[in-house]
Scaffold this active site. Sequence first.
Site, PDB file in Angstrom:
ATOM      1  N   PRO A  25       1.570  70.510  38.684  1.00  0.00           N
ATOM      2  CA  PRO A  25       0.550  69.462  38.855  1.00  0.00           C
ATOM      3  C   PRO A  25      -0.686  69.793  38.015  1.00  0.00           C
ATOM      4  CG  PRO A  25       1.326  70.314  40.969  1.00  0.00           C
ATOM      5  CD  PRO A  25       1.823  71.249  39.926  1.00  0.00           C
ATOM      6  N   MET A  26      -1.159  68.809  37.271  1.00  0.00           N
ATOM      7  CA  MET A  26      -2.343  69.005  36.430  1.00  0.00           C
ATOM      8  C   MET A  26      -3.201  67.754  36.477  1.00  0.00           C
ATOM      9  SD  MET A  26      -0.597  70.918  33.165  1.00  0.00           S
ATOM     10  CE  MET A  26       0.895  69.907  33.260  1.00  0.00           C
ATOM     11  N   THR A  27      -4.417  67.894  36.956  1.00  0.00           N
ATOM     12  CA  THR A  27      -5.327  66.749  37.055  1.00  0.00           C
ATOM     13  C   THR A  27      -5.594  66.173  35.674  1.00  0.00           C
ATOM     14  OG1 THR A  27      -6.360  67.636  39.028  1.00  0.00           O
ATOM     15  CG2 THR A  27      -7.625  66.016  37.781  1.00  0.00           C
ATOM     16  N   GLN A 102       1.969  65.124  44.326  1.00  0.00           N
ATOM     17  CA  GLN A 102       1.212  66.178  45.003  1.00  0.00           C
ATOM     18  C   GLN A 102       0.101  65.512  45.805  1.00  0.00           C
ATOM     19  OE1 GLN A 102      -1.913  68.782  43.307  1.00  0.00           O
ATOM     20  NE2 GLN A 102      -0.465  70.464  43.668  1.00  0.00           N
ATOM     21  N   TYR A 174      -9.443  73.992  47.849  1.00  0.00           N
ATOM     22  CA  TYR A 174      -9.602  72.616  48.328  1.00  0.00           C
ATOM     23  C   TYR A 174      -9.422  72.589  49.847  1.00  0.00           C
ATOM     24  CZ  TYR A 174      -9.516  71.416  43.388  1.00  0.00           C
ATOM     25  OH  TYR A 174      -9.814  71.335  42.049  1.00  0.00           O
TER      26      TYR A 174
END
Length: 366
Positions: A25-27, A102, A174
């Site tokens: 996962p990569m923003t 995610q 987070y």
Amino acid sequence: MAADSLFRPFTHKSLTLKNRIVMAPMTRSFSPEGVPTPEVAAYYRRRAEGDVGLILSEGTVVARPSAKNDPNVPDFHGERALAGWKRVIDEVHAAGGKMGPQLWHVGSARNPMTTWVAPPPVDAPSGLSSPGKHFTEPMTDEAIADTIAAFGKAAADAKRLGFDVVEIHGAHGYLIDQFFWSGTNVRTDAFGGATLAERSRFAAEVVKSIRAAVGKDMVIILRLSQWKQQDFTVKLAQTPDEMTAWLTPLVEAGTDILHCSQRRFWEPEFEGSELNFAGWAKKLTGKPTITVGSVGLSGEFTAAFRGESSKPASLDNLLRRLEREEFDLVAVGRALLSDAQWAQKVRDARHDELQDFTKEALARLA
């Protein structure tokens, strides 16, 4: 070394993958007003066409007012956003891929890259953004219950839309990770406590909510980290016994695969053993694990945000560990962000075609 071990099939419960490569996962922040665009769908489809075994989406937020800290991060709630995600999964499946969203809540973690402010209330276990730094009021019982339910609702929507797995973001400082960390969770009720096992209750309740929503066969992945964006040196579990106490309630709640985030996958987790975080998590729980952290590149990912580039690096150490079955799956981040054909190039030993990672890759959907 030949990369054969990366290209063995993997099956767990209802999930069957053609190989062991996971897109981390990569923003990306390319979803205006929280809605994934056709360009986002095409970005993920290209990874499926490039033979990535499992694609995990960028963090996509559940239905709480302050679940995100960037207006262009995608939502996983609401008719428009879910229609966008339906387009994404349909494109990925059309290309023969497998994918999961995610599910994310940033908690009190702010984003220094934007001045945008989410609507209140901000959710944080004890109102702290980092140890000793008061940011907001502690979450009420009602807020906690609503947040747990929001994760379950998002997972139910993921199953309804046709996604193959669900991943929970429980790492990197987070919201869920803020409950784990004694520096940001000083609650004295059932969601706090002196021990890591006690502070795992919130995460376990999130997992239970998702399990109830998706049924017994859909795979639930939980991403965890020792380090925090607020402090890279933090270690939640100082010993294997503490790690067992941390992970056991999460597995008992219904987690199927543990996604073990490190900044550098080759670093040992505890003295006296070469096992990394994923290796220890598998040894202690018996569950499949995903390793991640600077796979295939010379520099670690936080350097990318300082504008540093990375060059392709040897996979031999990773492949030896995978052949020893220290972990089961390998998440690749920046190398796949830059190059949708990375998996095919590694499989075919086209090493001279592997690309450098540069900061410019963060500014486009390649």
